[in-house]
Motif scaffolding. Sequence first.
Motif, short mmCIF file in Angstrom:
data_model
loop_
_atom_site.label_atom_id
_atom_site.label_comp_id
_atom_site.label_asym_id
_atom_site.label_seq_id
_atom_site.Cartn_x
_atom_site.Cartn_y
_atom_site.Cartn_z
N ASN A 1 0.92 -1.12 -0.53
CA ASN A 1 -0.03 0.25 0.04
C ASN A 1 0.74 1.29 0.15
O ASN A 1 1.93 1.23 0.58
CB ASN A 1 -0.95 -0.33 0.93
CG ASN A 1 -0.05 0.20 2.54
OD1 ASN A 1 0.09 0.96 2.40
ND2 ASN A 1 -0.89 -0.76 3.36
N LYS A 2 0.23 2.57 -0.45
CA LYS A 2 1.07 3.51 -0.44
C LYS A 2 1.41 3.98 0.67
O LYS A 2 2.73 4.48 0.27
CB LYS A 2 -1.00 4.73 -0.85
CG LYS A 2 0.39 6.05 -0.99
CD LYS A 2 -0.77 6.87 -2.13
CE LYS A 2 -1.72 6.87 -1.00
NZ LYS A 2 -3.02 8.17 -2.36
N TYR B 1 -2.86 2.76 -7.89
CA TYR B 1 -3.55 2.04 -8.06
C TYR B 1 -5.20 2.37 -7.30
O TYR B 1 -4.55 2.18 -6.25
CB TYR B 1 -4.04 0.68 -8.60
CG TYR B 1 -3.23 0.36 -9.38
CD1 TYR B 1 -3.92 0.94 -10.97
CD2 TYR B 1 -2.00 -0.75 -9.65
CE1 TYR B 1 -3.16 0.24 -11.77
CE2 TYR B 1 -0.86 -1.15 -10.27
CZ TYR B 1 -1.51 -0.92 -11.70
OH TYR B 1 -1.09 -1.61 -12.71
N GLU B 2 -5.70 3.70 -7.04
CA GLU B 2 -6.64 4.10 -6.36
C GLU B 2 -7.54 2.82 -5.62
O GLU B 2 -8.60 3.67 -6.89
CB GLU B 2 -6.87 5.39 -6.17
CG GLU B 2 -5.62 6.48 -6.35
CD GLU B 2 -4.68 6.36 -5.15
OE1 GLU B 2 -5.25 6.17 -3.72
OE2 GLU B 2 -3.70 6.90 -4.49
N ARG C 1 -10.82 1.83 -2.59
CA ARG C 1 -11.90 2.90 -1.82
C ARG C 1 -11.52 2.85 -0.64
O ARG C 1 -11.70 3.44 -0.02
CB ARG C 1 -13.66 1.84 -2.24
CG ARG C 1 -14.54 2.21 -1.23
CD ARG C 1 -15.73 1.79 -0.85
NE ARG C 1 -15.38 0.72 -0.20
CZ ARG C 1 -16.30 -0.46 -0.45
NH1 ARG C 1 -17.69 -0.41 -1.72
NH2 ARG C 1 -16.62 -1.37 -0.09
N ASP C 2 -10.55 1.16 -0.45
CA ASP C 2 -9.79 1.35 0.64
C ASP C 2 -8.51 1.96 1.14
O ASP C 2 -7.96 2.13 2.32
CB ASP C 2 -9.69 -0.27 1.13
CG ASP C 2 -9.46 -0.67 0.37
OD1 ASP C 2 -9.14 -0.38 -1.10
OD2 ASP C 2 -8.65 -2.27 0.04
N HIS C 3 -7.35 1.88 -0.33
CA HIS C 3 -6.50 2.44 -0.07
C HIS C 3 -5.88 3.15 -1.35
O HIS C 3 -6.71 2.68 -2.05
CB HIS C 3 -5.74 1.64 0.60
CG HIS C 3 -4.60 2.46 1.46
ND1 HIS C 3 -3.23 3.02 1.15
CD2 HIS C 3 -4.03 2.46 3.20
CE1 HIS C 3 -2.98 3.75 2.35
NE2 HIS C 3 -3.42 3.24 2.98
N GLY C 4 -4.41 2.96 -1.56
CA GLY C 4 -3.75 3.13 -3.11
C GLY C 4 -3.04 2.18 -2.72
O GLY C 4 -2.37 2.15 -1.56
N MET D 1 -1.26 2.00 -16.18
CA MET D 1 -0.85 3.31 -15.21
C MET D 1 -0.95 4.82 -16.90
O MET D 1 -1.11 5.10 -16.23
CB MET D 1 -0.02 3.70 -13.74
CG MET D 1 -0.38 3.02 -12.81
SD MET D 1 -1.90 3.16 -12.59
CE MET D 1 -2.09 4.91 -11.73
N ASN D 2 0.34 3.88 -17.50
CA ASN D 2 0.46 5.32 -18.23
C ASN D 2 -0.20 4.69 -19.64
O ASN D 2 0.13 5.31 -20.51
CB ASN D 2 2.22 4.77 -18.98
CG ASN D 2 2.89 5.26 -17.41
OD1 ASN D 2 2.41 6.42 -16.90
ND2 ASN D 2 4.07 5.39 -17.37
#
Length: 267
Positions: A141-142, A157-158, A160-163, A191-192
């Motif tokens: 996680n982030k 990747y975001e 609801r609970d975390h990135g 992501m890109n």
Amino acid sequence: MSDQFDVILLAAQRVGTVNPLAAAHGVSHKCLVPVAGETLIGRTLASVSSHPDCRSIHILIEPDGERAVRPVAESFTRKDLPIHFIASDSNIAASVLLGCENGTAPFVVTTADNVLIKHDSINKVVRAIGDGADAVAALANKDDIRSVHPLAQRFFYEFRDHGYANCNLYGIASTDALNAVEIFREGGQFMNHPRRLVNAFGLWNILLMRFGWVSIDAAFRRMSKRFGIDMRRVPLSDGTQAIDVDNERTYRIVEAVLENRVHDLKI
């Protein structure tokens, strides 16, 4: 089910292009770039091959890379462990499939630049497969990643609970689970390249994830339904596991982690 596994190690670079990091360090292939005194692939192989349950390693690399990489690979791998060099495909999914066809399930899949990989992370992937998952992906996680260095990852990747960010560490339980390899079909780096996300996971699933309407585990349940197999995430609390060597920025961060001086690093 045995705890033993084969490793699929993705070591190829794009055909016809010069990798900027390899060029900067004066080597022919990115996996031969030295970091903290050893090559990327050497460090990764030293980690995965020293795992007591590693049964065999299948290195996917372009044909002209084997000659340069083989001596390094053999010097960093325990002597009783079989190493197989396989000519990679230009498509990552096809390369993973080639490795799986040459080996024996279950498989642990990672990349040659994943130099910070740890036995504990591999154990969690193998354990998830042993618990019934068909395919697994390790994610951190982030907060845990940024605790290592604020620039260790720029995109997440975001949910609801975390990135979250992936750790370039995957598990495949059997040949029946190879539908999961379709995730790699267009080369990853989602992501890109949003189109790759849509092609792999479906537009509605992407919208749910894009706007944070689902938790990460709910997203994996939806992916399981799409691919017709049990896909699970493996949470890793060690943020270093999501940092591989992609460019000069991450190279310096990984080097600092290896040299135990990350908090003094200024980028």
